[in-house]
Motif scaffolding. Sequence first.
Motif, short mmCIF file in Angstrom:
data_model
loop_
_atom_site.label_atom_id
_atom_site.label_comp_id
_atom_site.label_asym_id
_atom_site.label_seq_id
_atom_site.Cartn_x
_atom_site.Cartn_y
_atom_site.Cartn_z
N LEU A 1 0.85 -1.20 0.00
CA LEU A 1 0.00 0.00 0.00
C LEU A 1 0.87 1.23 0.00
O LEU A 1 1.93 1.27 0.65
N ILE A 2 0.43 2.23 -0.71
CA ILE A 2 1.19 3.48 -0.76
C ILE A 2 0.22 4.65 -0.66
O ILE A 2 -0.88 4.63 -1.24
N GLY A 3 0.62 5.65 0.11
CA GLY A 3 -0.20 6.83 0.31
C GLY A 3 0.39 8.03 -0.41
O GLY A 3 1.58 8.32 -0.25
N GLU B 1 2.43 -2.62 4.32
CA GLU B 1 2.18 -3.88 3.63
C GLU B 1 1.25 -4.75 4.46
O GLU B 1 1.35 -4.81 5.69
N LEU B 2 0.36 -5.45 3.76
CA LEU B 2 -0.49 -6.47 4.36
C LEU B 2 -0.03 -7.81 3.81
O LEU B 2 0.10 -7.97 2.59
N ILE C 1 0.65 -7.08 9.34
CA ILE C 1 0.91 -5.71 8.88
C ILE C 1 2.39 -5.41 9.09
O ILE C 1 2.92 -5.57 10.19
N TYR C 2 3.04 -4.95 8.02
CA TYR C 2 4.48 -4.72 8.05
C TYR C 2 4.83 -3.38 7.41
O TYR C 2 4.08 -2.85 6.58
N GLY D 1 -1.33 5.96 10.58
CA GLY D 1 -2.56 5.35 11.08
C GLY D 1 -3.53 5.06 9.96
O GLY D 1 -4.22 4.03 9.97
N ALA D 2 -3.60 5.96 8.99
CA ALA D 2 -4.50 5.76 7.85
C ALA D 2 -4.09 4.55 7.03
O ALA D 2 -4.93 3.75 6.59
N ILE D 3 -2.76 4.38 6.82
CA ILE D 3 -2.26 3.21 6.08
C ILE D 3 -2.58 1.94 6.86
O ILE D 3 -3.01 0.92 6.28
#
Length: 391
Positions: free
Chosen positions: A165-167, A178-179, A188-189, A204-206
Amino acid sequence: MEANLAEHACHLHRRTDGMTVTETDDLMIADSGIEGDAGTFNIVANACFAPDEVKNRLSLTAFKLRLTGRAFSWRAGPNSADVPFGSVKLTAGQREAAMWSHTADIPVPGLHPDLEIRRVRTPEELADYARILAAGWNPPAVTVVEFYDRVVPSALAEDCPGHYLIGYHHGEPVSAGELFLHAEVAGIYNISTLAAFRRRGFGGAITLAAVDSARAAGYDIVATRASAESEPVYRKLGFRADGWFTEYPVPIVPLEDRGYTTREQLVSLGFEHVHVENDRYDGPQTGVADISGVSHYFVRLNSLFEDGDEFSVWPIDDESLALEQEAWRLYVKAWDAGDQKPARLTELESLLEARRTTPPASARTIFAHWRFDERDARHDANGPTYMMRWR
């Protein structure tokens, strides 16, 4: 949780050339093969040694890791907390709380007004992800960028259990995470935010986005590791602590401190026989050695690492190998006796000179580490008293 961490540490290695995974019923070792990595991608995990084998397995594993020439990080979780790491001089480093929650107990995230979160789908997005992670070191860790550059096909495969995941903040990549789905746990990493964009709720959002993805995938348990600084944040989100994960760095042992090693031990680590050494300066320069069981000429191009060098190599034909071995035996005999070089050796050296030093167009460039074996001499008729491992 430990099974999830272990699989997370090695799943990309399995699909990537030059990286290796060693798995037994009681241990997993992931070796990225990347020189200079400080244990970020060279990881030991999931140790569950039988009580009567703990000391032997621990000692042998630590010994093998130290001989690789690369640093490793041994991750000990709640299931391996009783392993006596101090007995092999491994000192505890960073300790993180093992935290988990039911996904149903974590709030559903709302949209963050300043952060667009998306799953990584392209090589360019994965490169952005890597740069955010690398920025967590000072200076930024080039090995992190190198690792993700090498694993692009595996990381972006549809069946990859890792979801990156990238914000983006106004189009700029600023936060990542990462999930990882494995062993009925959504791990979650790597929750990371660039320093200039911290304390805005991006991390926190990620995290909440990762939990939401885990829910959507049908996972009931979500888990992570939290530092002392981040643990209160995870608690506020609904996570609870249940034990610890402790990192035990396995440092590189300088070559001069490694001493002699038996040939059997070196073979078990992937080292191969050296038939002939034709030139030596601060390590082997030219000669003949086995590479994947096939004899090759080798010429060192330069010395890049403390104990690993770059070589040009090409297969040697049977006639040349026989002549090289004859020349080597003559050299060793004259050396041991303190005699002058025999005429036949001079003749052979003249005949073989061009074959030894002129790589053909088909020559490959690869790297090698070399290690002494237990023979108490510089060489004998079978070859010099070291072996080489090629990669």
